[in-house]
Motif scaffolding. Structure first.
Motif, PDB file in Angstrom:
ATOM      1  N   ASP A 152     -24.438  -1.174  46.785  1.00  0.00           N
ATOM      2  CA  ASP A 152     -23.201  -1.910  47.029  1.00  0.00           C
ATOM      3  C   ASP A 152     -22.291  -1.235  48.055  1.00  0.00           C
ATOM      4  OD1 ASP A 152     -22.845   0.158  45.248  1.00  0.00           O
ATOM      5  OD2 ASP A 152     -21.371  -0.882  44.011  1.00  0.00           O
ATOM      6  N   LEU A 153     -22.411   0.070  48.224  1.00  0.00           N
ATOM      7  CA  LEU A 153     -21.515   0.769  49.147  1.00  0.00           C
ATOM      8  C   LEU A 153     -21.759   0.362  50.597  1.00  0.00           C
ATOM      9  CD1 LEU A 153     -21.368   4.339  47.586  1.00  0.00           C
ATOM     10  CD2 LEU A 153     -19.869   2.388  47.230  1.00  0.00           C
ATOM     11  N   GLY A 154     -23.006   0.074  50.944  1.00  0.00           N
ATOM     12  CA  GLY A 154     -23.292  -0.405  52.289  1.00  0.00           C
ATOM     13  C   GLY A 154     -22.622  -1.738  52.546  1.00  0.00           C
ATOM     14  N   PHE A 155     -22.616  -2.588  51.523  1.00  0.00           N
ATOM     15  CA  PHE A 155     -21.954  -3.889  51.658  1.00  0.00           C
ATOM     16  C   PHE A 155     -20.452  -3.718  51.820  1.00  0.00           C
ATOM     17  CE2 PHE A 155     -25.589  -5.730  48.920  1.00  0.00           C
ATOM     18  CZ  PHE A 155     -26.401  -5.790  50.024  1.00  0.00           C
ATOM     19  N   TRP A 156     -19.880  -2.822  51.002  1.00  0.00           N
ATOM     20  CA  TRP A 156     -18.434  -2.604  51.088  1.00  0.00           C
ATOM     21  C   TRP A 156     -18.044  -2.067  52.471  1.00  0.00           C
ATOM     22  CZ3 TRP A 156     -15.005  -4.926  48.522  1.00  0.00           C
ATOM     23  CH2 TRP A 156     -15.150  -5.204  47.161  1.00  0.00           C
ATOM     24  N   TRP A 157     -18.898  -1.237  53.069  1.00  0.00           N
ATOM     25  CA  TRP A 157     -18.597  -0.700  54.405  1.00  0.00           C
ATOM     26  C   TRP A 157     -18.496  -1.834  55.426  1.00  0.00           C
ATOM     27  CZ3 TRP A 157     -21.392  -0.501  59.073  1.00  0.00           C
ATOM     28  CH2 TRP A 157     -20.823   0.324  60.051  1.00  0.00           C
ATOM     29  N   ILE A 158     -19.442  -2.782  55.381  1.00  0.00           N
ATOM     30  CA  ILE A 158     -19.409  -3.926  56.298  1.00  0.00           C
ATOM     31  C   ILE A 158     -18.170  -4.785  56.034  1.00  0.00           C
ATOM     32  CG2 ILE A 158     -20.579  -6.058  56.978  1.00  0.00           C
ATOM     33  CD1 ILE A 158     -23.236  -4.701  56.387  1.00  0.00           C
ATOM     34  N   ILE A 159     -17.861  -5.021  54.759  1.00  0.00           N
ATOM     35  CA  ILE A 159     -16.713  -5.855  54.391  1.00  0.00           C
ATOM     36  C   ILE A 159     -15.406  -5.210  54.850  1.00  0.00           C
ATOM     37  CG2 ILE A 159     -15.400  -6.762  52.430  1.00  0.00           C
ATOM     38  CD1 ILE A 159     -18.154  -7.052  50.974  1.00  0.00           C
ATOM     39  N   LEU A 160     -15.267  -3.901  54.627  1.00  0.00           N
ATOM     40  CA  LEU A 160     -14.041  -3.205  55.034  1.00  0.00           C
ATOM     41  C   LEU A 160     -13.908  -3.142  56.548  1.00  0.00           C
ATOM     42  CD1 LEU A 160     -13.967  -0.279  52.430  1.00  0.00           C
ATOM     43  CD2 LEU A 160     -12.487  -2.291  52.511  1.00  0.00           C
ATOM     44  N   LEU A 161     -15.022  -2.981  57.240  1.00  0.00           N
ATOM     45  CA  LEU A 161     -14.982  -2.971  58.707  1.00  0.00           C
ATOM     46  C   LEU A 161     -14.531  -4.335  59.225  1.00  0.00           C
ATOM     47  CD1 LEU A 161     -15.558  -1.575  61.395  1.00  0.00           C
ATOM     48  CD2 LEU A 161     -17.946  -2.282  61.185  1.00  0.00           C
ATOM     49  N   CYS A 162     -14.996  -5.396  58.587  1.00  0.00           N
ATOM     50  CA  CYS A 162     -14.582  -6.744  58.982  1.00  0.00           C
ATOM     51  C   CYS A 162     -13.095  -6.960  58.682  1.00  0.00           C
ATOM     52  CB  CYS A 162     -15.432  -7.783  58.245  1.00  0.00           C
ATOM     53  SG  CYS A 162     -15.076  -9.491  58.691  1.00  0.00           S
ATOM     54  N   ALA A 163     -12.650  -6.480  57.518  1.00  0.00           N
ATOM     55  CA  ALA A 163     -11.236  -6.629  57.149  1.00  0.00           C
ATOM     56  C   ALA A 163     -10.336  -5.876  58.133  1.00  0.00           C
ATOM     57  CB  ALA A 163     -11.005  -6.104  55.731  1.00  0.00           C
ATOM     58  N   TYR A 164     -10.754  -4.660  58.527  1.00  0.00           N
ATOM     59  CA  TYR A 164      -9.985  -3.890  59.509  1.00  0.00           C
ATOM     60  C   TYR A 164      -9.931  -4.623  60.844  1.00  0.00           C
ATOM     61  CZ  TYR A 164      -9.085  -0.414  63.113  1.00  0.00           C
ATOM     62  OH  TYR A 164      -8.587   0.236  64.211  1.00  0.00           O
ATOM     63  N   THR A 165     -11.066  -5.143  61.284  1.00  0.00           N
ATOM     64  CA  THR A 165     -11.140  -5.828  62.576  1.00  0.00           C
ATOM     65  C   THR A 165     -10.269  -7.076  62.604  1.00  0.00           C
ATOM     66  OG1 THR A 165     -13.409  -5.016  62.867  1.00  0.00           O
ATOM     67  CG2 THR A 165     -12.716  -6.851  64.263  1.00  0.00           C
ATOM     68  N   LYS A 166     -10.311  -7.852  61.533  1.00  0.00           N
ATOM     69  CA  LYS A 166      -9.552  -9.102  61.508  1.00  0.00           C
ATOM     70  C   LYS A 166      -8.054  -8.849  61.336  1.00  0.00           C
ATOM     71  CE  LYS A 166     -11.257 -12.907  60.121  1.00  0.00           C
ATOM     72  NZ  LYS A 166     -11.797 -14.082  59.377  1.00  0.00           N
ATOM     73  N   SER A 167      -7.683  -7.841  60.562  1.00  0.00           N
ATOM     74  CA  SER A 167      -6.263  -7.593  60.295  1.00  0.00           C
ATOM     75  C   SER A 167      -5.559  -6.936  61.479  1.00  0.00           C
ATOM     76  CB  SER A 167      -6.096  -6.724  59.047  1.00  0.00           C
ATOM     77  OG  SER A 167      -6.681  -5.452  59.248  1.00  0.00           O
ATOM     78  N   THR A 168      -6.268  -6.099  62.232  1.00  0.00           N
ATOM     79  CA  THR A 168      -5.647  -5.384  63.356  1.00  0.00           C
ATOM     80  C   THR A 168      -5.912  -6.050  64.699  1.00  0.00           C
ATOM     81  OG1 THR A 168      -7.574  -3.943  63.687  1.00  0.00           O
ATOM     82  CG2 THR A 168      -5.892  -3.209  62.114  1.00  0.00           C
ATOM     83  N   GLY A 169      -6.967  -6.861  64.766  1.00  0.00           N
ATOM     84  CA  GLY A 169      -7.345  -7.451  66.040  1.00  0.00           C
ATOM     85  C   GLY A 169      -8.059  -6.480  66.951  1.00  0.00           C
ATOM     86  N   ASP A 170      -8.345  -5.270  66.454  1.00  0.00           N
ATOM     87  CA  ASP A 170      -9.025  -4.233  67.231  1.00  0.00           C
ATOM     88  C   ASP A 170     -10.536  -4.372  67.043  1.00  0.00           C
ATOM     89  OD1 ASP A 170      -9.890  -1.965  68.533  1.00  0.00           O
ATOM     90  OD2 ASP A 170      -9.224  -0.579  66.959  1.00  0.00           O
ATOM     91  N   THR A 171     -11.222  -4.862  68.055  1.00  0.00           N
ATOM     92  CA  THR A 171     -12.671  -5.052  67.971  1.00  0.00           C
ATOM     93  C   THR A 171     -13.449  -3.858  68.521  1.00  0.00           C
ATOM     94  OG1 THR A 171     -12.722  -6.163  70.128  1.00  0.00           O
ATOM     95  CG2 THR A 171     -12.425  -7.551  68.162  1.00  0.00           C
ATOM     96  N   SER A 172     -12.726  -2.888  69.092  1.00  0.00           N
ATOM     97  CA  SER A 172     -13.415  -1.767  69.746  1.00  0.00           C
ATOM     98  C   SER A 172     -14.216  -0.931  68.767  1.00  0.00           C
ATOM     99  CB  SER A 172     -12.398  -0.877  70.481  1.00  0.00           C
ATOM    100  OG  SER A 172     -11.452  -0.343  69.561  1.00  0.00           O
ATOM    101  N   LEU A 173     -13.722  -0.782  67.539  1.00  0.00           N
ATOM    102  CA  LEU A 173     -14.444   0.017  66.543  1.00  0.00           C
ATOM    103  C   LEU A 173     -15.753  -0.658  66.156  1.00  0.00           C
ATOM    104  CD1 LEU A 173     -14.663   2.366  64.519  1.00  0.00           C
ATOM    105  CD2 LEU A 173     -13.375   0.959  62.909  1.00  0.00           C
ATOM    106  N   ALA A 174     -15.676  -1.937  65.813  1.00  0.00           N
ATOM    107  CA  ALA A 174     -16.876  -2.660  65.379  1.00  0.00           C
ATOM    108  C   ALA A 174     -17.894  -2.783  66.499  1.00  0.00           C
ATOM    109  CB  ALA A 174     -16.496  -4.043  64.866  1.00  0.00           C
ATOM    110  N   GLU A 175     -17.436  -2.753  67.751  1.00  0.00           N
ATOM    111  CA  GLU A 175     -18.349  -2.911  68.881  1.00  0.00           C
ATOM    112  C   GLU A 175     -18.970  -1.603  69.337  1.00  0.00           C
ATOM    113  OE1 GLU A 175     -16.048  -4.857  71.853  1.00  0.00           O
ATOM    114  OE2 GLU A 175     -16.191  -6.838  70.903  1.00  0.00           O
ATOM    115  N   LEU A 176     -18.580  -0.492  68.715  1.00  0.00           N
ATOM    116  CA  LEU A 176     -19.210   0.784  69.053  1.00  0.00           C
ATOM    117  C   LEU A 176     -20.704   0.701  68.751  1.00  0.00           C
ATOM    118  CD1 LEU A 176     -16.650   3.385  67.634  1.00  0.00           C
ATOM    119  CD2 LEU A 176     -17.132   2.911  70.045  1.00  0.00           C
ATOM    120  N   PRO A 177     -21.557   1.270  69.604  1.00  0.00           N
ATOM    121  CA  PRO A 177     -23.008   1.212  69.358  1.00  0.00           C
ATOM    122  C   PRO A 177     -23.411   1.745  67.989  1.00  0.00           C
ATOM    123  CG  PRO A 177     -22.570   1.963  71.589  1.00  0.00           C
ATOM    124  CD  PRO A 177     -21.237   1.902  70.904  1.00  0.00           C
TER     125      PRO A 177
END
Length: 286
Positions: free
Chosen positions: A48-73
């Motif tokens: 479940d922790l892998g899923f939570w990591w993806i979910i939290l990354l999506c929540a951070y991206t949508k709430s801040t509008g910062d896509t640079s983190l998620a787009e890192l290789p």
């Protein structure tokens, strides 16, 4: 957490369950050691922790509008590795995710495995978040295609077979057993006698919920709060099912809330049952 409060990618496909600080008194030096399940009960990796990591990354991206983190290789690679592990071909014929005993952080009895609802709900939500995060390149498109196919099959399976309301409860009570072929109504060979007595009193006329587990010849009818709430948030539940879940909470407020925050699980274990079945101390279990 990294700079500016950003979450850090910590693994390749599997996330650590916890961390331990190892202190070297001679060198006066501390080292952080990740536990990938080696110290857990049953030595099981936490899926479940892998899923939570993806979910939290999506929540951070949508709430801040910062896509640079998620787009890192390394983040894109992390998403693909986690999903590759979960979407790989296996002998299982269900779209749900087959899990080992003790693979999730919620305090469930050891011995409940296969298809626990909280893993399936998190799986569905993580797949939807991954679709939002993946870049539109060759690797991202290939992964997105596999996600879309799995989401379609998973949503149908969960809404059809994990959902329980008064109508479905009456249908299960009248099931025939040992049915064969694809036309069988009782697809999981559920024994009507396995229905617990409490579920008839618990189920209101208006309301319903996703039950705890569905596997051949065995169903866990317990109510789990986290997974049902995630089902609503992720749109795993249809609008009608989402309303039914809230109707159930309202109808059974005394049992599910009472004078304390919403209970994680209902019904709770009684007396010394938790000592026997939770697996907290395996050497003491029968």
């Amino acid at each position: 957490m990294g700079e500016k409060g950003r979450p850090i990618h910590l693994g390749a496909g599997v996330m650590p369950a916890s961390f331990k600080v190892l202190h070297d008194p001679i060198k006066n030096y501390e080292t952080i050691i990740a536990d990938f399940g080696e110290c857990a009960i049953g030595r099981v990796a936490p899926i479940d922790l892998g899923f939570w990591w993806i979910i939290l990354l999506c929540a951070y991206t949508k709430s801040t509008g910062d896509t640079s983190l998620a787009e890192l290789p390394k983040c894109q690679r992390g998403i693909r590795l986690i999903l590759t592990l979960c979407l790989s071909e296996a002998f299982d014929t269900f779209p749900t995710l087959l899990c080992a005993d003790g693979c999730c952080m919620i305090d469930r009895r050891m011995g409940v495995y296969e298809y626990p609802i909280e893993i399936q709900a998190l799986f569905f939500m993580a797949l939807r978040c991954a679709l939002y995060l993946l870049k539109n390149d060759d690797e991202g498109k290939e992964c997105a295609d596999r996600i879309s196919k799995r989401l379609h099959a998973l949503s149908y399976h969960m809404r059809s077979f994990f959902w329980l309301d008064i109508k479905q409860l009456n249908d299960i009570y009248r099931y025939k057993t040992e049915e064969y072929s694809h036309t069988a109504v009782n697809k999981f060979n559920v024994m009507p006698d396995s229905l617990p007595d409490w579920v008839f009193d618990f189920m209101p006329t208006r309301g319903g919920y996703f039950i705890g587990n569905v596997s051949p010849a065995r169903m866990d009818f317990r109510w789990f709060c986290l997974s049902n709430c995630i089902a609503i948030l992720s749109s795993l539940a249809t609008p009608e099912q989402a309303s039914a879940i809230m109707d159930l909470i309202e109808s059974r407020w005394e049992e599910l809330v009472g004078e304390m925050p919403l209970k994680i699980c209902y019904p709770a274990m009684e007396s010394h049952e938790w000592r026997i079945v939770t697996g907290c101390d395996p050497k003491n279990t029968g």
